[in-house]
Design a protein around this motif. Structure first.
Motif, mmCIF file in Angstrom:
data_model
loop_
_atom_site.group_PDB
_atom_site.id
_atom_site.type_symbol
_atom_site.label_atom_id
_atom_site.label_comp_id
_atom_site.label_asym_id
_atom_site.label_seq_id
_atom_site.Cartn_x
_atom_site.Cartn_y
_atom_site.Cartn_z
ATOM 1 N N ALA A 59 0.834 -1.203 0.000
ATOM 2 C CA ALA A 59 0.000 0.000 0.000
ATOM 3 C C ALA A 59 0.868 1.252 0.000
ATOM 4 C CB ALA A 59 -0.931 0.003 1.206
ATOM 5 N N LEU A 60 1.932 1.239 0.790
ATOM 6 C CA LEU A 60 2.839 2.386 0.817
ATOM 7 C C LEU A 60 3.560 2.543 -0.528
ATOM 8 C CD1 LEU A 60 4.383 2.060 4.383
ATOM 9 C CD2 LEU A 60 2.625 3.650 3.608
ATOM 10 N N CYS A 61 3.945 1.430 -1.133
ATOM 11 C CA CYS A 61 4.594 1.485 -2.455
ATOM 12 C C CYS A 61 3.637 2.027 -3.511
ATOM 13 C CB CYS A 61 5.103 0.112 -2.861
ATOM 14 S SG CYS A 61 6.507 -0.449 -1.895
ATOM 15 N N PHE A 62 2.370 1.625 -3.436
ATOM 16 C CA PHE A 62 1.365 2.134 -4.367
ATOM 17 C C PHE A 62 1.228 3.647 -4.237
ATOM 18 C CE2 PHE A 62 -3.074 3.495 -4.892
ATOM 19 C CZ PHE A 62 -3.231 3.269 -6.251
ATOM 20 N N VAL A 63 1.127 4.117 -3.005
ATOM 21 C CA VAL A 63 0.973 5.556 -2.777
ATOM 22 C C VAL A 63 2.227 6.304 -3.238
ATOM 23 C CG1 VAL A 63 0.707 7.321 -0.993
ATOM 24 C CG2 VAL A 63 -0.689 5.254 -0.918
ATOM 25 N N ALA A 64 3.414 5.779 -2.910
ATOM 26 C CA ALA A 64 4.657 6.439 -3.315
ATOM 27 C C ALA A 64 4.784 6.490 -4.830
ATOM 28 C CB ALA A 64 5.852 5.717 -2.701
ATOM 29 N N CYS A 65 4.493 5.389 -5.501
ATOM 30 C CA CYS A 65 4.560 5.368 -6.972
ATOM 31 C C CYS A 65 3.546 6.323 -7.586
ATOM 32 C CB CYS A 65 4.326 3.955 -7.498
ATOM 33 S SG CYS A 65 5.697 2.835 -7.209
ATOM 34 N N GLY A 66 2.367 6.382 -6.997
ATOM 35 C CA GLY A 66 1.351 7.305 -7.498
ATOM 36 C C GLY A 66 1.764 8.753 -7.355
ATOM 37 N N VAL A 67 2.333 9.098 -6.211
ATOM 38 C CA VAL A 67 2.783 10.479 -5.982
ATOM 39 C C VAL A 67 3.922 10.829 -6.937
ATOM 40 C CG1 VAL A 67 3.920 11.978 -4.301
ATOM 41 C CG2 VAL A 67 1.979 10.584 -3.605
ATOM 42 N N ILE A 68 4.883 9.926 -7.072
ATOM 43 C CA ILE A 68 5.997 10.165 -8.001
ATOM 44 C C ILE A 68 5.480 10.341 -9.419
ATOM 45 C CG2 ILE A 68 7.976 9.042 -9.098
ATOM 46 C CD1 ILE A 68 8.642 7.881 -6.335
ATOM 47 N N ALA A 69 4.549 9.491 -9.827
ATOM 48 C CA ALA A 69 4.003 9.573 -11.185
ATOM 49 C C ALA A 69 3.301 10.906 -11.407
ATOM 50 C CB ALA A 69 3.040 8.419 -11.436
ATOM 51 N N VAL A 70 2.482 11.324 -10.459
ATOM 52 C CA VAL A 70 1.741 12.578 -10.633
ATOM 53 C C VAL A 70 2.697 13.763 -10.716
ATOM 54 C CG1 VAL A 70 0.157 14.168 -9.478
ATOM 55 C CG2 VAL A 70 -0.405 11.756 -9.632
ATOM 56 N N ILE A 71 3.648 13.852 -9.794
ATOM 57 C CA ILE A 71 4.569 14.991 -9.777
ATOM 58 C C ILE A 71 5.398 15.042 -11.060
ATOM 59 C CG2 ILE A 71 6.622 15.931 -8.646
ATOM 60 C CD1 ILE A 71 5.423 14.967 -5.982
ATOM 61 N N CYS A 72 6.019 13.915 -11.420
ATOM 62 C CA CYS A 72 6.893 13.905 -12.593
ATOM 63 C C CYS A 72 6.123 14.106 -13.893
ATOM 64 C CB CYS A 72 7.695 12.602 -12.639
ATOM 65 S SG CYS A 72 8.921 12.480 -11.336
ATOM 66 N N LEU A 73 4.949 13.510 -14.014
ATOM 67 C CA LEU A 73 4.191 13.671 -15.253
ATOM 68 C C LEU A 73 3.598 15.071 -15.382
ATOM 69 C CD1 LEU A 73 2.539 10.163 -15.634
ATOM 70 C CD2 LEU A 73 4.498 11.110 -16.860
ATOM 71 N N VAL A 74 3.280 15.717 -14.264
ATOM 72 C CA VAL A 74 2.819 17.113 -14.332
ATOM 73 C C VAL A 74 3.962 18.011 -14.793
ATOM 74 C CG1 VAL A 74 2.113 19.079 -12.899
ATOM 75 C CG2 VAL A 74 0.893 16.920 -12.730
ATOM 76 N N ILE A 75 5.173 17.802 -14.247
ATOM 77 C CA ILE A 75 6.329 18.585 -14.678
ATOM 78 C C ILE A 75 6.601 18.350 -16.164
ATOM 79 C CG2 ILE A 75 8.828 18.859 -14.421
ATOM 80 C CD1 ILE A 75 8.421 18.241 -11.425
ATOM 81 N N PHE A 76 6.553 17.091 -16.595
ATOM 82 C CA PHE A 76 6.749 16.762 -18.006
ATOM 83 C C PHE A 76 5.675 17.409 -18.879
ATOM 84 C CE2 PHE A 76 5.617 13.699 -21.438
ATOM 85 C CZ PHE A 76 6.684 13.965 -22.273
ATOM 86 N N GLY A 77 4.425 17.339 -18.446
ATOM 87 C CA GLY A 77 3.327 17.945 -19.202
ATOM 88 C C GLY A 77 3.475 19.454 -19.319
ATOM 89 N N LEU A 78 3.918 20.099 -18.243
ATOM 90 C CA LEU A 78 4.124 21.546 -18.289
ATOM 91 C C LEU A 78 5.234 21.913 -19.269
ATOM 92 C CD1 LEU A 78 3.798 22.536 -14.528
ATOM 93 C CD2 LEU A 78 2.216 23.071 -16.381
ATOM 94 N N SER A 79 6.306 21.127 -19.301
ATOM 95 C CA SER A 79 7.384 21.439 -20.238
ATOM 96 C C SER A 79 6.938 21.230 -21.683
ATOM 97 C CB SER A 79 8.633 20.616 -19.925
ATOM 98 O OG SER A 79 8.426 19.265 -20.223
ATOM 99 N N VAL A 80 6.143 20.201 -21.930
ATOM 100 C CA VAL A 80 5.621 19.977 -23.286
ATOM 101 C C VAL A 80 4.684 21.118 -23.679
ATOM 102 C CG1 VAL A 80 4.107 18.499 -24.670
ATOM 103 C CG2 VAL A 80 5.907 17.488 -23.279
ATOM 104 N N TYR A 81 3.821 21.540 -22.742
ATOM 105 C CA TYR A 81 2.881 22.630 -23.022
ATOM 106 C C TYR A 81 3.626 23.943 -23.283
ATOM 107 C CZ TYR A 81 -0.726 26.121 -22.267
ATOM 108 O OH TYR A 81 -1.575 27.185 -22.416
ATOM 109 N N ARG A 82 4.677 24.197 -22.500
ATOM 110 C CA ARG A 82 5.441 25.429 -22.640
ATOM 111 C C ARG A 82 6.152 25.493 -23.988
ATOM 112 N NH1 ARG A 82 9.952 25.922 -18.375
ATOM 113 N NH2 ARG A 82 9.039 23.886 -18.283
ATOM 114 N N ASN A 83 6.649 24.352 -24.480
ATOM 115 C CA ASN A 83 7.386 24.323 -25.740
ATOM 116 C C ASN A 83 6.499 24.019 -26.947
ATOM 117 O OD1 ASN A 83 9.779 24.856 -24.424
ATOM 118 N ND2 ASN A 83 10.226 22.699 -24.116
ATOM 119 N N LYS A 84 5.185 23.886 -26.720
ATOM 120 C CA LYS A 84 4.273 23.471 -27.780
ATOM 121 C C LYS A 84 4.311 24.397 -28.985
ATOM 122 C CE LYS A 84 -0.539 22.175 -28.377
ATOM 123 N NZ LYS A 84 -1.844 22.105 -27.707
ATOM 124 N N GLY A 85 4.214 25.691 -28.779
ATOM 125 C CA GLY A 85 4.173 26.635 -29.887
ATOM 126 C C GLY A 85 5.496 27.318 -30.147
#
Length: 101
Positions: A59-85
């Motif tokens: 359960a702790l591993c699930f929560v940790a992986c979920g938090v890591i995924a959300v934080i890193c994918l949001v940062i990745f998404g923001l960089s893609v959005y910023r460089n989109k145009g």
């Protein structure tokens, strides 16, 4: 001076380290999901089953992986959005002429 195909190559989104870690975290969260659901079913039992440390770790591993995924994918998404145009903005700039000597 930069050519169009070079500009397109430079502005193409790549996952990089942050995106890769985010996708690994997402895979870990998906992998630990069945264990997490099984542990949550312990709370619905009457009387509730006691949870031992080996039960809590997935359960702790699930929560940790979920938090890591959300934080890193949001940062990745923001960089893609910023460089989109970016390529379009660079191409739309007024051309600079070289000074004539």
């Amino acid at each position: 001076m930069i050519l169009d195909h070079e500009l397109s190559q430079l502005t193409r989104p790549e996952t990089g380290v942050i995106g890769s870690v985010g996708f690994v975290g997402l895979g870990g969260a998906i992998g630990f999901l069945p264990s997490f659901v099984a542990i949550m079913s312990y709370t619905e039992a009457t009387p509730p089953k006691p949870t031992a440390p080996p039960d809590i770790m997935p359960a702790l591993c699930f929560v940790a992986c979920g938090v890591i995924a959300v934080i890193c994918l949001v940062i990745f998404g923001l960089s893609v959005y910023r460089n989109k145009g970016l390529a379009g903005n660079i191409r739309a700039r007024k051309k600079q002429r070289l000074p004539v000597a």
